[in-house]
Design an enzyme around this catalytic site. Structure first.
Site, PDB file in Angstrom:
ATOM      1  N   TYR A  24      31.498  33.757  47.686  1.00 30.67           N
ATOM      2  CA  TYR A  24      31.216  35.021  46.987  1.00 30.67           C
ATOM      3  C   TYR A  24      30.952  34.788  45.500  1.00 30.67           C
ATOM      4  O   TYR A  24      30.464  35.658  44.813  1.00 30.67           O
ATOM      5  CB  TYR A  24      32.354  36.033  47.199  1.00 30.67           C
ATOM      6  CG  TYR A  24      33.679  35.612  46.635  1.00 30.67           C
ATOM      7  CD1 TYR A  24      34.565  34.837  47.394  1.00 30.67           C
ATOM      8  CD2 TYR A  24      34.044  35.939  45.336  1.00 30.67           C
ATOM      9  CE1 TYR A  24      35.766  34.422  46.868  1.00 30.67           C
ATOM     10  CE2 TYR A  24      35.252  35.530  44.808  1.00 30.67           C
ATOM     11  CZ  TYR A  24      36.112  34.764  45.573  1.00 30.67           C
ATOM     12  OH  TYR A  24      37.305  34.339  45.052  1.00 30.67           O
ATOM     13  N   ASP A  44      26.935  23.378  50.675  1.00 25.77           N
ATOM     14  CA  ASP A  44      28.202  23.886  51.195  1.00 25.77           C
ATOM     15  C   ASP A  44      28.624  22.981  52.357  1.00 25.77           C
ATOM     16  O   ASP A  44      27.763  22.401  53.028  1.00 25.77           O
ATOM     17  CB  ASP A  44      28.056  25.346  51.681  1.00 25.77           C
ATOM     18  CG  ASP A  44      29.409  26.044  51.736  1.00 25.77           C
ATOM     19  OD1 ASP A  44      29.714  26.836  50.839  1.00 25.77           O
ATOM     20  OD2 ASP A  44      30.163  25.747  52.685  1.00 25.77           O
ATOM     21  N   ARG A 170      33.358  35.714  36.720  1.00 28.45           N
ATOM     22  CA  ARG A 170      34.005  37.030  36.540  1.00 28.45           C
ATOM     23  C   ARG A 170      33.447  37.975  37.604  1.00 28.45           C
ATOM     24  O   ARG A 170      32.911  39.017  37.309  1.00 28.45           O
ATOM     25  CB  ARG A 170      33.730  37.586  35.130  1.00 28.45           C
ATOM     26  CG  ARG A 170      34.688  37.040  34.085  1.00 28.45           C
ATOM     27  CD  ARG A 170      34.465  37.650  32.712  1.00 28.45           C
ATOM     28  NE  ARG A 170      35.525  37.282  31.776  1.00 28.45           N
ATOM     29  CZ  ARG A 170      35.399  37.340  30.473  1.00 28.45           C
ATOM     30  NH1 ARG A 170      34.234  37.744  29.941  1.00 28.45           N
ATOM     31  NH2 ARG A 170      36.392  37.008  29.661  1.00 28.45           N
ATOM     32  N   VAL A 171      33.548  37.508  38.864  1.00 33.41           N
ATOM     33  CA  VAL A 171      32.917  38.294  39.937  1.00 33.41           C
ATOM     34  C   VAL A 171      33.798  39.482  40.312  1.00 33.41           C
ATOM     35  O   VAL A 171      34.995  39.484  40.111  1.00 33.41           O
ATOM     36  CB  VAL A 171      32.668  37.434  41.200  1.00 33.41           C
ATOM     37  CG1 VAL A 171      31.720  36.302  40.890  1.00 33.41           C
ATOM     38  CG2 VAL A 171      33.966  36.924  41.786  1.00 33.41           C
ATOM     39  N   LYS A 223      39.996  32.633  31.080  1.00 30.57           N
ATOM     40  CA  LYS A 223      39.897  33.159  32.447  1.00 30.57           C
ATOM     41  C   LYS A 223      41.283  33.344  33.070  1.00 30.57           C
ATOM     42  O   LYS A 223      41.600  34.405  33.627  1.00 30.57           O
ATOM     43  CB  LYS A 223      39.074  32.207  33.321  1.00 30.57           C
ATOM     44  CG  LYS A 223      39.097  32.539  34.793  1.00 30.57           C
ATOM     45  CD  LYS A 223      38.434  33.862  35.113  1.00 30.57           C
ATOM     46  CE  LYS A 223      38.639  34.226  36.567  1.00 30.57           C
ATOM     47  NZ  LYS A 223      37.985  35.486  36.945  1.00 30.57           N
ATOM     48  N   ASN A 227      43.575  37.264  33.783  1.00 31.01           N
ATOM     49  CA  ASN A 227      44.160  37.722  35.049  1.00 31.01           C
ATOM     50  C   ASN A 227      45.687  37.706  35.012  1.00 31.01           C
ATOM     51  O   ASN A 227      46.325  38.577  35.600  1.00 31.01           O
ATOM     52  CB  ASN A 227      43.608  36.900  36.205  1.00 31.01           C
ATOM     53  CG  ASN A 227      42.202  37.381  36.571  1.00 31.01           C
ATOM     54  OD1 ASN A 227      41.779  38.463  36.161  1.00 31.01           O
ATOM     55  ND2 ASN A 227      41.474  36.579  37.327  1.00 31.01           N
ATOM     56  N   ARG A 230      46.664  40.897  33.371  1.00 31.35           N
ATOM     57  CA  ARG A 230      46.635  42.052  34.279  1.00 31.35           C
ATOM     58  C   ARG A 230      47.869  42.025  35.188  1.00 31.35           C
ATOM     59  O   ARG A 230      48.492  43.054  35.440  1.00 31.35           O
ATOM     60  CB  ARG A 230      45.349  42.025  35.093  1.00 31.35           C
ATOM     61  CG  ARG A 230      45.137  43.269  35.941  1.00 31.35           C
ATOM     62  CD  ARG A 230      43.709  43.351  36.413  1.00 31.35           C
ATOM     63  NE  ARG A 230      43.445  44.454  37.291  1.00 31.35           N
ATOM     64  CZ  ARG A 230      43.167  45.705  36.901  1.00 31.35           C
ATOM     65  NH1 ARG A 230      43.178  46.017  35.612  1.00 31.35           N
ATOM     66  NH2 ARG A 230      42.892  46.656  37.769  1.00 31.35           N
ATOM     67  N   GLY A 274      47.580  42.082  45.486  1.00 28.40           N
ATOM     68  CA  GLY A 274      46.874  41.144  46.378  1.00 28.40           C
ATOM     69  C   GLY A 274      45.558  40.723  45.752  1.00 28.40           C
ATOM     70  O   GLY A 274      45.345  40.893  44.553  1.00 28.40           O
ATOM     71  N   CYS A 277      42.323  36.690  43.149  1.00 26.95           N
ATOM     72  CA  CYS A 277      42.526  35.992  41.870  1.00 26.95           C
ATOM     73  C   CYS A 277      43.818  36.359  41.137  1.00 26.95           C
ATOM     74  O   CYS A 277      44.482  35.477  40.573  1.00 26.95           O
ATOM     75  CB  CYS A 277      41.349  36.204  40.949  1.00 26.95           C
ATOM     76  SG  CYS A 277      40.757  37.854  40.913  1.00 26.95           S
ATOM     77  N   ARG A 348      42.351  39.573  51.567  1.00 31.93           N
ATOM     78  CA  ARG A 348      42.945  38.343  51.016  1.00 31.93           C
ATOM     79  C   ARG A 348      44.225  38.619  50.238  1.00 31.93           C
ATOM     80  O   ARG A 348      44.262  39.479  49.369  1.00 31.93           O
ATOM     81  CB  ARG A 348      41.929  37.628  50.107  1.00 31.93           C
ATOM     82  CG  ARG A 348      40.929  36.773  50.882  1.00 31.93           C
ATOM     83  CD  ARG A 348      39.864  36.231  49.986  1.00 31.93           C
ATOM     84  NE  ARG A 348      38.984  37.290  49.497  1.00 31.93           N
ATOM     85  CZ  ARG A 348      37.902  37.036  48.765  1.00 31.93           C
ATOM     86  NH1 ARG A 348      37.615  35.794  48.446  1.00 31.93           N
ATOM     87  NH2 ARG A 348      37.118  38.012  48.359  1.00 31.93           N
TER      88      ARG A 348
HETATM   89  N1  SAJ Z   1      46.982  46.810  41.332  1.00 27.78           N
HETATM   90  C1  SAJ Z   1      48.149  47.515  41.055  1.00 27.78           C
HETATM   91  N2  SAJ Z   1      48.199  48.305  39.949  1.00 27.78           N
HETATM   92  C2  SAJ Z   1      47.131  48.420  39.099  1.00 27.78           C
HETATM   93  C3  SAJ Z   1      45.958  47.681  39.393  1.00 27.78           C
HETATM   94  C4  SAJ Z   1      45.902  46.888  40.517  1.00 27.78           C
HETATM   95  O1  SAJ Z   1      49.129  47.451  41.802  1.00 27.78           O
HETATM   96  O2  SAJ Z   1      47.220  49.167  38.128  1.00 27.78           O
HETATM   97  C5  SAJ Z   1      46.935  45.947  42.519  1.00 27.78           C
HETATM   98  C6  SAJ Z   1      45.835  46.333  43.489  1.00 27.78           C
HETATM   99  O3  SAJ Z   1      46.306  47.248  44.449  1.00 27.78           O
HETATM  100  C7  SAJ Z   1      45.485  44.986  44.120  1.00 27.78           C
HETATM  101  C8  SAJ Z   1      45.757  43.968  43.019  1.00 27.78           C
HETATM  102  O4  SAJ Z   1      46.615  44.628  42.081  1.00 27.78           O
HETATM  103  O5  SAJ Z   1      46.311  44.714  45.228  1.00 27.78           O
HETATM  104  C9  SAJ Z   1      44.519  43.471  42.299  1.00 27.78           C
HETATM  105  O6  SAJ Z   1      43.782  44.600  41.928  1.00 27.78           O
HETATM  106  P1  SAJ Z   1      42.613  44.494  40.795  1.00 27.78           P
HETATM  107  O7  SAJ Z   1      42.221  45.888  40.452  1.00 27.78           O
HETATM  108  O8  SAJ Z   1      43.034  43.589  39.719  1.00 27.78           O
HETATM  109  O9  SAJ Z   1      41.357  43.907  41.594  1.00 27.78           O
HETATM  110  P2  SAJ Z   1      40.895  42.405  41.785  1.00 27.78           P
HETATM  111  O10 SAJ Z   1      41.936  41.559  42.372  1.00 27.78           O
HETATM  112  O11 SAJ Z   1      39.581  42.489  42.479  1.00 27.78           O
HETATM  113  O12 SAJ Z   1      40.677  41.883  40.274  1.00 27.78           O
HETATM  114  C10 SAJ Z   1      39.391  41.686  39.779  1.00 27.78           C
HETATM  115  C11 SAJ Z   1      39.529  40.674  38.668  1.00 27.78           C
HETATM  116  N3  SAJ Z   1      38.208  40.266  38.286  1.00 27.78           N
HETATM  117  C12 SAJ Z   1      37.966  38.928  38.196  1.00 27.78           C
HETATM  118  O13 SAJ Z   1      38.802  38.071  38.394  1.00 27.78           O
HETATM  119  C13 SAJ Z   1      36.584  38.565  37.821  1.00 27.78           C
HETATM  120  C14 SAJ Z   1      40.240  41.270  37.486  1.00 27.78           C
HETATM  121  O14 SAJ Z   1      40.126  40.374  36.377  1.00 27.78           O
HETATM  122  C15 SAJ Z   1      39.639  42.607  37.095  1.00 27.78           C
HETATM  123  O15 SAJ Z   1      40.405  43.159  36.033  1.00 27.78           O
HETATM  124  C16 SAJ Z   1      39.696  43.548  38.289  1.00 27.78           C
HETATM  125  O16 SAJ Z   1      38.888  42.941  39.329  1.00 27.78           O
HETATM  126  C17 SAJ Z   1      39.104  44.901  37.926  1.00 27.78           C
HETATM  127  O17 SAJ Z   1      39.402  45.347  36.799  1.00 27.78           O
HETATM  128  O18 SAJ Z   1      38.438  45.477  38.786  1.00 27.78           O
END
Ligand code: SAJ
Length: 450
Positions: A24, A44, A170-171, A223, A227, A230, A274, A277, A348
């Site tokens: 991806y 691949d 930063r996908v 990078k 994360n 977050r 979950g 990343c 995942r």
């Molecule tokens: N989650 C919470 N509370 C929140 C936000 C998320 O419990 O306030 C949980 C979600 O339910 C999920 C997990 O955290 O299980 C991750 O959620 P996510 O919104 O961070 O989504 P991801 O994992 O797709 O994170 C991606 C990351 N992007 C990259 O690595 C390029 C992250 O850096 C981005 O900040 C995030 O997307 C985004 O903002 O959409």
């Protein structure tokens, strides 16, 4: 001189590009450079993936707007060719690596895929080539892992015979192509001149967003830090939720009012963290400190809090069952949501997976529903009719629109455990036993007092 040659070849689109790892991250990158007019050689290890890509069939799960059409176009016009053979890379000037970099049970990086890719690459590497790692890696990896393999005991010299960069991906699943073109990137070059050549390369697929040049170590740190940051923010919200439960308040009200304070942006508490990343990158960041006197404390603590949330959901369910003289054993529990993120089919590292395992271990009979995940589709109310309680793990729009009332009326016992603050109004319903993350029960006493 060699970097200047490279820059000229890029500008004339004569540079040949390799993308190693067509998942991806790699596949959208390969398609984007092919669309920009470069000849791209994809590599691949999965034969089936390679043959599908050469037939113009996308191997990325879920809905990715524009990717299927673009892949069909660049496979048809021959601009993108995929193979399992590294020998096909001998003529490539630019080699982008986007292989998996997971962590193991001890939260240490697993670099087998990265090492294997570099070792195969080293054998065929063209003189003067630029290798760019896009995978997320622990700080220090470019210097301690990537460089030694490519220098191969003095066979080559970095910045003489080959050049190195780190441009972390930063996908965003679900919008891979649009995101790739529009989100800024950190462009880490082993030398400032290398970083500038990287900018001229990425400008072909990222026309406007910032391409911030820096060194490789800074790029590794940015990078993993973005994360880990977050993850810590989410852990903070989860800890506040647990405090609200303990003292009898509603964390969603607390959060709303906190965020009215200038510069506050408290994230959302929930049933766990979950994805591909956030659960892994904080460990890669912490690993970077290995071998120094520093022992990161906040990063592991945040991971520990977030990993504990599915267990907290189980504890809330046990509390609710106790109110009706039941226990988990032999209780039918409906788990609503199996993906890791709302309105996604991506499972995942899903917190639901952890929850289901623990419920099964405690003897509960688990029924799973998820409107996006194959194997868990079906009529949610029919499944509720067979269940003694329901746990909302993922705030899919479908569940929000369904509302708690229909669910409660279908359940054999109206017990709802709310892991995402989707059914807060159920806390007011006298005929529903409701426990929600961050919603303290003493609110009930205030209501009953004269
Ligand atoms: N989650 C919470 N509370 C929140 C936000 C998320 O419990 O306030 C949980 C979600 O339910 C999920 C997990 O955290 O299980 C991750 O959620 P996510 O919104 O961070 O989504 P991801 O994992 O797709 O994170 C991606 C990351 N992007 C990259 O690595 C390029 C992250 O850096 C981005 O900040 C995030 O997307 C985004 O903002 O959409």
């Amino acid at each position: 001189m060699k970097l200047d040659d490279l820059k000229n070849k890029i500008e004339k689109k004569e540079a040949r590009i390799a993308v190693i790892g067509l998942g991806y991250v790699g596949l959208p990158v390969a398609c984007s450079f092919a669309r920009a007019g470069f000849q791209v050689q994809g590599i691949d290890i999965v034969e089936d993936r390679v043959s599908k890509i050469n037939s113009g069939i996308s191997t990325i799960e879920g809905i990715e707007p524009g990717l299927t059409e673009l892949l069909a176009e660049v496979s048809r016009n021959g601009k993108l060719r995929a193979s399992t053979e590294y020998a096909n890379l001998a003529e490539c000037d630019l080699l982008l690596i986007s292989v998996e970099t997971p962590v193991d049970a001890e939260n240490k990086p697993r670099y087998e895929a990265l090492r294997a890719c570099l070792t195969s690459l080293e054998r065929v590497l063209k003189d003067g080539a630029l290798i760019i790692v896009e995978s997320t890696i622990a700080p220090g990896t470019m210097n301690k892992v990537v460089t030694p393999i490519l220098e191969n005991n003095g066979k080559r010299k970095l910045n003489i015979d080959f050049f190195l960069g780190h441009c972390p991906e930063r996908v965003m699943p679900g919008k891979l192509l649009s995101n790739l073109a529009s989100v800024s990137r950190v462009v880490g070059g082993r030398t400032p001149e290398t970083a500038l050549v990287m900018v001229s390369l990425y400008r072909n697929i990222i026309p406007k967003a910032d391409l911030d040049t820096t060194d490789c170590t800074t790029a590794e740190l940015v990078k993993t830090t973005e994360n880990a940051y977050r993850d810590a923010q989410i852990a903070f919200a989860n800890e506040i939720a647990l405090i609200c439960e303990a003292v009898g308040a509603d964390v969603w009200n607390v959060r709303e009012l906190v965020n009215k304070s200038p510069g506050r942006h408290m994230l959302m508490p929930g049933a766990g963290v979950g994805g591909h990343c956030i659960p892994k990158d904080p460990w890669l960041l912490a690993y970077g400190a290995i071998g120094t006197d520093l022992k990161p404390r906040l990063i592991p603590a945040a991971r520990d809090i977030n990993n504990s949330m599915p267990g907290h959901i189980t504890a809330l369910l046990e509390k609710a069952l106790k109110q009706v003289g039941r226990e988990l054993k032999d209780t039918s529990v409906l788990v609503l949501g199996y993906s890791y993120l709302e309105d996604s089919d991506d499972t995942r590292n899903s917190p639901s997976e952890i929850l289901v395992r623990s419920l099964n271990e405690k003897g509960a009979k688990v029924i799973i529903h998820d409107p996006f995940v194959d194997g868990f589709l079906g009529d949610v109310l029919m499944k509720a009719k067979r269940s003694d309680a329901a746990i909302l793990m993922v705030k899919h729009s479908y569940y929000v629109e369904l509302g708690f009332r229909k669910l409660a009326d279908a359940l054999k016992t109206p017990i709802i455990i709310d892991g995402r603050g989707a059914y807060r109004e159920a806390a007011e319903a006298e005929d529903v036993i409701y426990y929600g993350i961050g919603i303290g029960k003493s609110l009930e006493q205030d209501k009953q007092s004269p």
